[in-house]
Enzyme design. Structure first.
Site, PDB file in Angstrom:
ATOM      1  N   HIS A 124      51.704  62.018  66.789  1.00  0.00           N
ATOM      2  CA  HIS A 124      50.200  61.599  66.360  1.00  0.00           C
ATOM      3  C   HIS A 124      49.861  62.502  65.296  1.00  0.00           C
ATOM      4  CE1 HIS A 124      50.081  59.176  70.346  1.00  0.00           C
ATOM      5  NE2 HIS A 124      50.629  60.328  70.832  1.00  0.00           N
TER       6      HIS A 124
HETATM    7  C1  BDR Z   1      46.162  62.690  70.904  1.00  0.00           C
HETATM    8  O1  BDR Z   1      45.967  63.267  72.051  1.00  0.00           O
HETATM    9  C2  BDR Z   1      46.728  64.358  72.364  1.00  0.00           C
HETATM   10  O2  BDR Z   1      47.654  64.335  73.654  1.00  0.00           O
HETATM   11  C3  BDR Z   1      47.810  64.340  70.972  1.00  0.00           C
HETATM   12  O3  BDR Z   1      47.884  65.773  70.598  1.00  0.00           O
HETATM   13  C4  BDR Z   1      47.031  63.516  70.110  1.00  0.00           C
HETATM   14  O4  BDR Z   1      46.154  64.559  69.423  1.00  0.00           O
HETATM   15  C5  BDR Z   1      46.864  61.330  71.261  1.00  0.00           C
HETATM   16  O5  BDR Z   1      46.303  60.357  71.982  1.00  0.00           O
END
Ligand code: BDR
Ligand code: CA
Length: 313
Positions: A243
């Site tokens: 992400h």
């Molecule tokens: C986001 O939530 C966190 O778990 C990850 O680091 C990312 O920023 C994804 O939904």
């Protein structure tokens, strides 16, 4: 072009760690003024430790790392150890950091840096809940006009949600903070789940990290090995979605990403939809666009860039 000055606001997190490594490996394009930590994936004590672990892994112990807000603006903290493990950085066995936290509060650092640099020359890169950024905007409203751009990971439209059926984690944890940011009038680029779920660490991509045969390459391979089990089980996907590195990759190669300039509103009331990013993707309202909402990326180009840059550390 001189490198773009950025502040990374983060809650590491394995994918935050890779995003930070990519930025620190790219000094020609990105100058990291500092890293500000927030509570999110794990509590603040761990996110502010993990950020320093990552700086030292990158061989950059001089980057100032600040601790920020330890809870959302008006809610109890929700964490994600079920995804990231109890340290937030489970997978590799990395040493505790030697470098100390920088003195002062993350929010004050953000305000000071924006006031110290000419308007429009500092970009904020939030990779976690938006608590620090919203607090800075509340405390110093003058900074809204000084921010070059906010490039953030959060939200979803077609993918809807990951932590609830309708909300993505970063926005869900502090929807009031997200609401403040999206109403700030600052130019915003959003990396929602719609694009990050296409940035998957498949087996060959993980092998390419490991084949770098460096401490960084091995650590990233081990992080994504750990992190992938959750999404594999849940979505049946090919590997872990990276992400947060979409944010730092966008700063280096915006041409790898495509999206639409649309209005994004944050649901702060809904009993079923708290934290939803209501994106007017199809332009069915007359609400003014306030964000570039990214929908797609050249995944092979993204992983080529990431692997090449990690190899520089
Ligand atoms: C986001 O939530 C966190 O778990 C990850 O680091 C990312 O920023 C994804 O939904
Ligand atoms: Ca994150």
């Amino acid at each position: 072009m001189p490198p773009r000055k950025i502040i990374i606001d983060t809650d590491p997190g394995q994918d935050d760690a890779v995003a930070i490594l990519l930025a620190l490996a790219s000094p020609e394009e990105i100058e990291v003024l500092g890293i500000t930590c927030v509570a999110g994936n794990v509590p603040l004590a761990l996110t502010s430790k993990n950020a320093r672990v990552v700086c030292e892994l990158a061989g950059k112990p001089d980057v100032p790392v600040f601790a920020g807000c330890d809870r959302p603006l008006g809610r109890d903290l929700v964490t994600a150890e079920h995804v990231h493990g109890k340290t937030g950085l489970d997978g590799p066995n990395l040493p505790d950091p030697v470098m100390a936290l920088a003195e002062g509060h993350a929010v004050d650092f953000i305000i000071e840096q924006l006031r110290a640099h000419p308007p429009g020359t500092v970009t904020l890169c939030p990779l976690g809940p938006l608590t620090n950024i919203a607090t800075a905007l509340q405390k110093a409203p003058d900074i809204a006009d000084r921010i070059e751009e906010i490039v953030l990971m959060g939200g979803a439209y077609f993918e809807v949600g990951n932590v609830t059926p309708t909300a993505e984690f970063n926005i869900y944890v502090d929807p009031e903070a997200a609401d403040i940011v999206f109403k700030s009038g600052t130019p915003i680029v959003v990396m929602p789940l719609d694009v990050t779920h296409k940035a998957l660490v498949t087996r060959p991509r993980n092998d390419a990290f490991r084949a770098l045969a460096t401490p960084v390459g091995r650590a990233v391979a081990q992080m994504t090995d750990f992190f992938e089990r959750f999404d594999k089980e849940k979505y049946g996907s090919d590997g872990a979605p990276l992400h947060d590195p979409c944010v730092t990759a966008y700063l280096i190669r915006p041409d790898l990403f495509t999206g639409r300039h649309v209005n994004v509103g944050i649901e702060t009331q809904g009993a079923l939809t708290l934290g939803m990013t209501v994106a007017d993707w199809w332009g069915v309202t007359d609400r003014t666009p306030n964000a570039l909402f990214v929908g797609d990326l050249d995944a092979d180009g993204f992983f080529d860039l990431l692997t090449e840059r990690l190899g520089r550390l």
